[in-house]
Structures are given as C-alpha cells and as structure tokens.
Design a protein around this motif. Sequence first.
Motif, mmCIF file in Angstrom:
data_model
loop_
_atom_site.group_PDB
_atom_site.id
_atom_site.type_symbol
_atom_site.label_atom_id
_atom_site.label_comp_id
_atom_site.label_asym_id
_atom_site.label_seq_id
_atom_site.Cartn_x
_atom_site.Cartn_y
_atom_site.Cartn_z
ATOM 1 N N ASP A 30 39.114 44.227 44.667
ATOM 2 C CA ASP A 30 37.962 45.065 44.340
ATOM 3 C C ASP A 30 36.754 44.678 45.215
ATOM 4 O O ASP A 30 36.032 45.544 45.705
ATOM 5 C CB ASP A 30 37.633 44.884 42.848
ATOM 6 N N ARG A 33 37.604 45.516 49.054
ATOM 7 C CA ARG A 33 37.580 46.969 49.259
ATOM 8 C C ARG A 33 36.125 47.466 49.381
ATOM 9 O O ARG A 33 35.809 48.356 50.151
ATOM 10 C CB ARG A 33 38.281 47.654 48.082
ATOM 11 N N ARG A 145 34.898 49.778 33.297
ATOM 12 C CA ARG A 145 35.387 50.646 34.375
ATOM 13 C C ARG A 145 36.800 51.164 34.100
ATOM 14 O O ARG A 145 37.194 52.193 34.635
ATOM 15 C CB ARG A 145 35.340 49.898 35.710
ATOM 16 N N ASP A 256 49.813 48.473 39.414
ATOM 17 C CA ASP A 256 50.065 49.899 39.660
ATOM 18 C C ASP A 256 49.591 50.380 41.030
ATOM 19 O O ASP A 256 49.240 51.558 41.198
ATOM 20 C CB ASP A 256 49.420 50.765 38.562
ATOM 21 N N GLN A 257 49.620 49.481 42.008
ATOM 22 C CA GLN A 257 49.179 49.869 43.348
ATOM 23 C C GLN A 257 50.342 50.376 44.205
ATOM 24 O O GLN A 257 50.138 50.754 45.359
ATOM 25 C CB GLN A 257 48.466 48.700 44.040
ATOM 26 N N ASP A 277 43.164 48.111 51.770
ATOM 27 C CA ASP A 277 43.029 49.496 52.238
ATOM 28 C C ASP A 277 43.337 50.512 51.158
ATOM 29 O O ASP A 277 42.756 51.591 51.115
ATOM 30 C CB ASP A 277 44.057 49.737 53.353
ATOM 31 N N HIS A 278 44.336 50.180 50.328
ATOM 32 C CA HIS A 278 44.827 51.157 49.347
ATOM 33 C C HIS A 278 44.345 50.878 47.932
ATOM 34 O O HIS A 278 44.816 51.525 46.999
ATOM 35 C CB HIS A 278 46.363 51.194 49.365
ATOM 36 N N TRP A 279 43.460 49.918 47.748
ATOM 37 C CA TRP A 279 43.043 49.526 46.385
ATOM 38 C C TRP A 279 42.452 50.706 45.624
ATOM 39 O O TRP A 279 41.513 51.355 46.090
ATOM 40 C CB TRP A 279 42.034 48.385 46.448
ATOM 41 N N GLU A 280 43.021 50.962 44.468
ATOM 42 C CA GLU A 280 42.620 52.113 43.658
ATOM 43 C C GLU A 280 42.672 51.667 42.197
ATOM 44 O O GLU A 280 43.692 51.833 41.530
ATOM 45 C CB GLU A 280 43.642 53.226 43.966
ATOM 46 N N PRO A 281 41.577 51.077 41.677
ATOM 47 C CA PRO A 281 41.637 50.554 40.311
ATOM 48 C C PRO A 281 41.947 51.632 39.274
ATOM 49 O O PRO A 281 42.504 51.335 38.218
ATOM 50 C CB PRO A 281 40.264 49.931 40.078
ATOM 51 N N ASN A 282 41.616 52.890 39.600
ATOM 52 C CA ASN A 282 41.879 53.959 38.621
ATOM 53 C C ASN A 282 43.364 54.185 38.375
ATOM 54 O O ASN A 282 43.753 54.868 37.435
ATOM 55 C CB ASN A 282 41.266 55.283 39.095
ATOM 56 N N ARG A 283 44.195 53.630 39.265
ATOM 57 C CA ARG A 283 45.644 53.786 39.060
ATOM 58 C C ARG A 283 46.174 52.831 38.007
ATOM 59 O O ARG A 283 47.298 52.988 37.539
ATOM 60 C CB ARG A 283 46.388 53.522 40.371
#
Length: 292
Positions: A30, A33, A145, A256-257, A277-283
Amino acid sequence: MTGYRGRFAPTPSGALHFGSLIAALASFLDARRAEGEWLLRIEDIDPPRCPSGAADTILRQLEAFGLHWDGPVLWQHSRDPAYAAALERLEALGLAYPCSCSRKQWREYPIYPGWCREGLRERGKPTAWRLRSDLGLRPVVWQDRLFGEQRFDPADLGDVVLKRKDGLWAYQVAVVVDDAEQGISDVVRGYDLLDNTPWQRQLQHALRLPEPRYLHLPLITNRDGQKLSKQNLAPALPCDDRAVRPLLHRALAALDQAPPDEFRMAPVQEQLAWAIDHWEPNRIRPEAHRQE
Ligand code: GLU
C-alpha cells in the motif's frame, strides 16, 4: 514523494508467521504503490513477553521477503518519556485516572464499571491508569478502507488501561503516541486490532494528534478455523530464499491479488515489483477468513 507514510509494528513476542506476513506485505504494498514511505516499529513495551533474539529474527525475516523499510527502526522500549508526557496530558484534561481495582473484583461485569473514576476506591494498593472513555470523543466513528463505517458507543468500550500496575505501558498509548511521532498517514493491520481502534481514535482526539486512515485486513485462519498466532503454534516464516518465494506468492494470493502462477518461484524482487504495480486493496474480500 507523496504524503503517504505506512508502518509495520510487530510485537517481538516471537518470530513472524504467515498471518504477520499478510499484515507486513499489505502495508508495504500500500505504501509503495502510493510512492510513500514504509517504516518499521518494534513494539517491545512488554519485555517479559519478548524473548531475546525475537526482534532480530523479525528483521531478518522481513529482509528475506524483500520488505525493506525506510529510515531507522523505532524501538518502543526507548520511548518511556513520550508515553509519560501523553499520560500527564490526559490526566490534566481529566481523561485519565488511577485505578486500584483488580479484575477479580469486577469479574461479573462485561467491562470495567469505572469505580475509581471519581477517586481511588481502595488506597495503598498498586494502581494502574485508565482512560475515561465516557468523556472524550463519542460516538467513535471512522471509515475503514475495507470494512466501511465503524461506529462504537463508548458505553460499550470500557475504560481501557493506559499504564499497567506493574508500570508497563499499554499498547493503546504506545501505538497512538508513536503513530503520531512517525507521522503515519495510513495504518494497515489485521482485523483482530479493529476493536482496539476506537480507543486509539479517542486518544488521538484527546491529545490533538492527527488521525490516520485505517485499513484492517481479514484474518487468516488455520484449518481448524483458529487465528494464526504464536499461541496456536503457527510456523515461523523461513529466511531461506527457496522457501520464501512460494510463500510470498501464497501471501499475495491470500490478499486476493491473483499473482500469475508462473511467478511462484520467481525472485522476491520480481514478485514484489509486480505486486506493487498491481496492488488493488479493493480486491481483498473482507468477509473471507481463509485457510492457510
Ligand atoms: N504490535 C501489534 C501486534 O503485533 C500491532 C500493532 C498495530 O499494528 O497497531 O499485534
């Protein structure tokens, strides 16, 4: 440089395990990113619970997983004056009080009933210090979040201990004072700490400290549904690179990445570069308490 500052704050009561890797990795990703900083704090306020060597093991484990922190490590055992100053301020505000009650005396109540709020109930006994949860911020509300709005009524919280009878500082004081000292903008940590957050928000409010954003992570459980912890004998993370690589891959999957399968044995730096590069905490699926 953005204004983002994250941290990982392990208690060195033992080596890191898979559950702690999830917290370390998520807060690291986090921060990176966001092109922010990622700091390390060793929460060694309770020496009897911290075997010698455990903190060094933690530092080596983080390095083995490529989780390099910025700046010097903050050690809580060196922070006594700062915690004492915070307690003095709370006392001056009428928000902290000494308490001589023992757990045994109030065992029939769900939370400590506040008997010493207006003065010690029994003199000449060792005293702890407690927070007056009925006076400061109420209700305690914040936006997590991942888990959304959190709302706590201070009547259900109880007056948490700030300093113990044996003179040791409680986690709530140390964490709040040090998150402010380190200029932390974002706290990313396990769900087991979510219900500590209302006291921390109360303390930040009372001490006029900045309020970080919070992202709590779903807990990882073992096959029996128990939280991974040292008590449940969760295995310590390895430092050997051959073992580290697939475990890092598994940790990214648990967050869940969806790391590509062919990355399973990729070098740590390569996996981390992809993950940043692909970090997406919403996933991250908040409801899932998955099996290790
Ligand atoms: N020291 C705490 C632990 O290891 C974490 C503190 C925090 O992240 O706020 O459980």
